[in-house]
Motif scaffolding. Structure first.
Motif, PDB file in Angstrom:
ATOM      1  N   HIS A 144      87.572  -3.692  -1.468  1.00 31.59           N
ATOM      2  CA  HIS A 144      86.947  -2.961  -2.576  1.00 31.59           C
ATOM      3  C   HIS A 144      85.712  -2.218  -2.101  1.00 31.59           C
ATOM      4  CE1 HIS A 144      85.063  -1.954  -6.366  1.00 31.59           C
ATOM      5  NE2 HIS A 144      86.257  -2.115  -6.912  1.00 31.59           N
ATOM      6  N   GLU A 175      85.275   1.703  -2.155  1.00 29.10           N
ATOM      7  CA  GLU A 175      84.002   2.109  -2.776  1.00 29.10           C
ATOM      8  C   GLU A 175      82.785   1.835  -1.899  1.00 29.10           C
ATOM      9  OE1 GLU A 175      83.669   0.601  -6.800  1.00 29.10           O
ATOM     10  OE2 GLU A 175      85.616   1.464  -7.344  1.00 29.10           O
ATOM     11  N   HIS A 207      93.316  -0.063  -8.049  1.00 27.48           N
ATOM     12  CA  HIS A 207      92.933   0.479  -6.735  1.00 27.48           C
ATOM     13  C   HIS A 207      94.135   0.491  -5.789  1.00 27.48           C
ATOM     14  CE1 HIS A 207      88.720   0.979  -7.528  1.00 27.48           C
ATOM     15  NE2 HIS A 207      88.523  -0.296  -7.798  1.00 27.48           N
TER      16      HIS A 207
HETATM   17 CO    CO Z   1      86.797  -1.001  -8.577  1.00 21.73          CO
END
Ligand code: CO
Length: 261
Positions: A144, A175, A207
């Motif tokens: 993530h 991210e 995602h």
């Molecule tokens: Co997210």
């Protein structure tokens, strides 16, 4: 309601196809391991809780769950997050839990999946065993990532893969850092001919389906294909792996052992 309760706290997902296989499986493993304990689930994401409530599958927030448990007579509470790192979500959860500590006689919190070096090694082993590759195939993992300083877990875990002889594994984040283009450049520079692509996330949700495996030009699948590598997408969340489920059980046991001193 029993006196001792374990609250399994997840970010949550609205993707029903992955929810039971991942978050649900971790909750079940905790429930199986903690016989005699009331095991409850809570999700931190207000958006996901709203979507699920609309489907009549309401899941409480950690705050709501704690207050309900206290009202029902729970005296000892063990909170086990299913988060991966001690990032923003974990910090927020700690704050919410410690603010309500006075509702119980004892409150203890377990650590997330990737807490210490032993965790890094265990996760690396579990992922490599679950995702075997073909000759000349790289295993590209999408974590993530976060602006939180604990984003450092990702490059540290990359180093662990390398040092355990799993040099075919390339870890990036959606991210945080390193990002998708960085990972693709490293895979290319290492001379791999094809790639298996999988999420390093508890669930294979939004995602994984979109940022990783989607058709958009900036998905990791498209980036790898653009670099000339055929891609095999594996839409499997970490929560599906028994070894990972058992790590959460171990973390909950560790917290409990600290408690009994
Ligand atoms: Co997210």
């Amino acid at each position: 309601m029993k006196e001792k309760a374990l609250l399994a706290v997840s970010f949550g997902t609205s993707h029903e196809d992955t929810r039971q296989k991942t978050i649900g499986a971790v909750e079940q493993a905790l429930s199986d391991a903690f016989g005699g304990w009331q095991v409850e689930a809570a999700y931190t994401s207000p958006t996901i809780r709203r979507i699920l409530a609309g489907r009549r599958q309401a899941v409480p927030s950690p705050e709501e769950a704690m207050e309900a448990m206290a009202a029902q007579g729970v005296r000892r509470l063990l909170v086990q997050p299913t988060h991966l790192i001690c990032g923003e979500e974990y910090d927020k959860l700690c704050k919410a839990v410690w603010q309500r500590e006075g509702l119980f006689e004892r409150v203890q919190m377990g650590q997330p999946l990737l807490y210490d070096l032993e965790d890094y090694k265990a996760v690396a082993q579990a992922v490599c065993e679950a995702l075997p590759v073909e000759p000349e195939e790289a295993l590209v993992l999408m974590g993530h990532g976060t602006p939180h300083p604990m984003n450092a877990v990702y490059p540290a875990l990359q180093y662990v893969f390398q040092s355990l002889g799993m040099g075919h594994v390339f870890l990036g984040t959606v991210e945080g850092w390193p990002d998708g283009p960085d990972v693709v450049a490293r895979v290319q520079a290492a001379g791999y001919r094809k790639a298996a692509l999988a999420p390093l996330m508890l669930v294979a949700g939004d995602h994984a389906k979109n940022d990783m495996a989607g058709p958009e030009p900036d998905s990791w699948k498209s980036l790898l294909e653009g670099a000339g590598l055929p891609v095999r997408c594996i839409l499997q969340g970490l929560g599906e792996l028994e070894a990972i489920q058992q790590m959460y059980v171990e973390h909950a046991r560790r917290a409990l052992a600290a408690w009994q001193d």
